[in-house]
Design a protein around this motif. Structure first.
Motif, PDB file in Angstrom:
ATOM      1  N   ASP A 195       0.847  -1.186   0.000  1.00  0.00           N
ATOM      2  CA  ASP A 195       0.000   0.000   0.000  1.00  0.00           C
ATOM      3  C   ASP A 195       0.885   1.240   0.000  1.00  0.00           C
ATOM      4  OD1 ASP A 195      -2.300  -1.523   0.085  1.00  0.00           O
ATOM      5  OD2 ASP A 195      -2.555  -1.332   2.258  1.00  0.00           O
ATOM      6  N   VAL A 196       0.592   2.177  -0.890  1.00  0.00           N
ATOM      7  CA  VAL A 196       1.325   3.439  -0.967  1.00  0.00           C
ATOM      8  C   VAL A 196       0.341   4.564  -0.694  1.00  0.00           C
ATOM      9  CG1 VAL A 196       2.769   4.952  -2.374  1.00  0.00           C
ATOM     10  CG2 VAL A 196       2.893   2.463  -2.687  1.00  0.00           C
ATOM     11  N   TYR A 197       0.662   5.392   0.301  1.00  0.00           N
ATOM     12  CA  TYR A 197      -0.202   6.501   0.685  1.00  0.00           C
ATOM     13  C   TYR A 197       0.499   7.834   0.446  1.00  0.00           C
ATOM     14  CZ  TYR A 197      -2.968   3.094   3.384  1.00  0.00           C
ATOM     15  OH  TYR A 197      -3.738   2.027   3.776  1.00  0.00           O
ATOM     16  N   LEU A 198      -0.285   8.805   0.043  1.00  0.00           N
ATOM     17  CA  LEU A 198       0.129  10.202   0.046  1.00  0.00           C
ATOM     18  C   LEU A 198      -0.522  10.822   1.273  1.00  0.00           C
ATOM     19  CD1 LEU A 198       1.815  11.958  -1.912  1.00  0.00           C
ATOM     20  CD2 LEU A 198      -0.348  12.733  -2.897  1.00  0.00           C
ATOM     21  N   SER A 199       0.280  11.402   2.156  1.00  0.00           N
ATOM     22  CA  SER A 199      -0.225  11.878   3.445  1.00  0.00           C
ATOM     23  C   SER A 199       0.256  13.287   3.727  1.00  0.00           C
ATOM     24  CB  SER A 199       0.249  10.956   4.579  1.00  0.00           C
ATOM     25  OG  SER A 199      -0.099   9.608   4.350  1.00  0.00           O
ATOM     26  N   PHE A 200      -0.537  13.998   4.539  1.00  0.00           N
ATOM     27  CA  PHE A 200      -0.039  15.274   5.053  1.00  0.00           C
ATOM     28  C   PHE A 200      -0.676  15.574   6.393  1.00  0.00           C
ATOM     29  CE2 PHE A 200      -3.072  18.506   2.765  1.00  0.00           C
ATOM     30  CZ  PHE A 200      -4.150  17.678   2.963  1.00  0.00           C
ATOM     31  N   LEU A 201       0.042  16.349   7.215  1.00  0.00           N
ATOM     32  CA  LEU A 201      -0.422  16.737   8.534  1.00  0.00           C
ATOM     33  C   LEU A 201      -1.174  18.065   8.428  1.00  0.00           C
ATOM     34  CD1 LEU A 201       2.768  15.958  10.659  1.00  0.00           C
ATOM     35  CD2 LEU A 201       0.653  14.633  10.649  1.00  0.00           C
ATOM     36  N   ARG A 202      -2.378  18.096   8.992  1.00  0.00           N
ATOM     37  CA  ARG A 202      -3.195  19.300   8.946  1.00  0.00           C
ATOM     38  C   ARG A 202      -3.865  19.505  10.306  1.00  0.00           C
ATOM     39  NH1 ARG A 202      -2.072  22.996   6.005  1.00  0.00           N
ATOM     40  NH2 ARG A 202      -4.197  23.804   6.193  1.00  0.00           N
ATOM     41  N   PRO A 203      -4.260  20.747  10.608  1.00  0.00           N
ATOM     42  CA  PRO A 203      -4.937  21.008  11.887  1.00  0.00           C
ATOM     43  C   PRO A 203      -6.306  20.355  11.952  1.00  0.00           C
ATOM     44  CG  PRO A 203      -4.146  23.058  10.865  1.00  0.00           C
ATOM     45  CD  PRO A 203      -4.009  21.981   9.843  1.00  0.00           C
ATOM     46  N   GLU A 204      -6.760  20.155  13.176  1.00  0.00           N
ATOM     47  CA  GLU A 204      -8.084  19.564  13.424  1.00  0.00           C
ATOM     48  C   GLU A 204      -9.199  20.351  12.742  1.00  0.00           C
ATOM     49  OE1 GLU A 204     -11.120  17.376  15.722  1.00  0.00           O
ATOM     50  OE2 GLU A 204      -8.993  17.175  16.173  1.00  0.00           O
ATOM     51  N   ASN A 205      -9.043  21.690  12.634  1.00  0.00           N
ATOM     52  CA  ASN A 205     -10.150  22.492  12.101  1.00  0.00           C
ATOM     53  C   ASN A 205     -10.374  22.322  10.599  1.00  0.00           C
ATOM     54  OD1 ASN A 205      -8.069  24.008  10.992  1.00  0.00           O
ATOM     55  ND2 ASN A 205      -8.342  25.776  12.352  1.00  0.00           N
ATOM     56  N   GLU A 206      -9.564  21.506   9.924  1.00  0.00           N
ATOM     57  CA  GLU A 206      -9.883  21.157   8.539  1.00  0.00           C
ATOM     58  C   GLU A 206     -11.156  20.304   8.477  1.00  0.00           C
ATOM     59  OE1 GLU A 206      -8.631  22.593   6.187  1.00  0.00           O
ATOM     60  OE2 GLU A 206      -6.457  22.821   6.308  1.00  0.00           O
ATOM     61  N   ILE A 207     -11.478  19.662   9.604  1.00  0.00           N
ATOM     62  CA  ILE A 207     -12.741  18.926   9.708  1.00  0.00           C
ATOM     63  C   ILE A 207     -13.767  19.892  10.291  1.00  0.00           C
ATOM     64  CG2 ILE A 207     -13.932  16.982  10.781  1.00  0.00           C
ATOM     65  CD1 ILE A 207     -11.288  15.487  10.749  1.00  0.00           C
ATOM     66  N   ALA A 208     -14.725  20.261   9.463  1.00  0.00           N
ATOM     67  CA  ALA A 208     -15.664  21.327   9.836  1.00  0.00           C
ATOM     68  C   ALA A 208     -16.755  20.847  10.790  1.00  0.00           C
ATOM     69  CB  ALA A 208     -16.292  21.923   8.570  1.00  0.00           C
ATOM     70  N   GLU A 209     -17.206  19.600  10.632  1.00  0.00           N
ATOM     71  CA  GLU A 209     -18.317  19.110  11.448  1.00  0.00           C
ATOM     72  C   GLU A 209     -18.136  17.639  11.796  1.00  0.00           C
ATOM     73  OE1 GLU A 209     -22.367  21.133  10.391  1.00  0.00           O
ATOM     74  OE2 GLU A 209     -21.324  20.770   8.484  1.00  0.00           O
TER      75      GLU A 209
END
Length: 214
Positions: A195-209
């Protein structure tokens, strides 16, 4: 009389479960991404339901992997590795066509050659996942052993060393770029599946609801 009172008394309503952050998601819960341009089009404004929760285990830590699916076939993976900013790792599983479109395959094959000093530069920025791709990736992990568990062990320790239920062993390779917040991650399992993933770290607020399934 007390028996009759208890028999006909109104049942107390069960407390409603609330979600304060994404790390509390359970099966069938729903989450929605915001419309941030930092997100790839494949995630932006997308509403997904949790279809699976797994655990990734390494020598010094383990954390859950939440899998969400929307109205289409696209899966989005959320995981919660330790990091000082408490950022969430958002991941998309790449197809072989994706890998070949994004990277020179001769350069990509160097990831698996000791001692693991590969460097990758994407071949193009014209891709559906362009917003989460780094300009260059430098290898960090080479043949790191881990275990994949199809269970939720966020509040307990996975049974790594029990013969009957130690999880599925894998070799982990990773490359890092974009101010240490963008990754290419590769899992090679015992049966040869990769399995090959493209990943990145983002803040929690990228999830709106967040919605808890009743």
């Amino acid at each position: 009389m007390s028996f009759l009172k208890s028999l006909f008394a109104k049942k107390q309503a069960l407390p409603t479960r609330t979600l304060n952050n994404a790390s509390e998601l359970q099966l069938n819960d729903i989450f929605t991404f915001g419309d941030s341009f930092a997100l790839p089009q494949a995630m932006r404004k997308m509403q997904l339901q949790v279809t699976d929760i797994n655990t990734l285990e390494f020598k010094h830590e383990h954390y859950i992997q939440v899998i969400g699916q929307g109205s289409g076939s696209q899966l989005v993976y959320l995981s919660f590795p330790n990091n000082p900013q408490k950022l969430i790792k958002f991941s998309l599983l790449l197809t072989r066509d994706d890998v070949e479109a994004l990277f020179d395959m001769d350069d990509f094959s160097e990831i698996f050659e000791a001692p693991g000093n590969a460097r990758l530069k994407p071949l193009t920025n014209n891709h559906n996942y362009a917003d989460m791709i780094a300009d260059e990736y430098i290898q960090q992990n080479f043949m790191t052993t881990g275990y994949f568990h199809k269970q939720d062990y966020r509040d307990s320790t996975p049974p790594q060393y029990t013969e009957d239920n130690h999880g599925q062993e894998f070799e982990y390779y990773s490359l890092q770029g974009g101010q240490e917040k963008r990754f290419v991650e590769i899992f090679i399992f015992e049966n040869g599946e990769t399995d090959v993933y493209l990943s990145f770290l983002r803040p929690e607020n990228e999830i709106a609801e967040l919605w808890a399934k009743e």
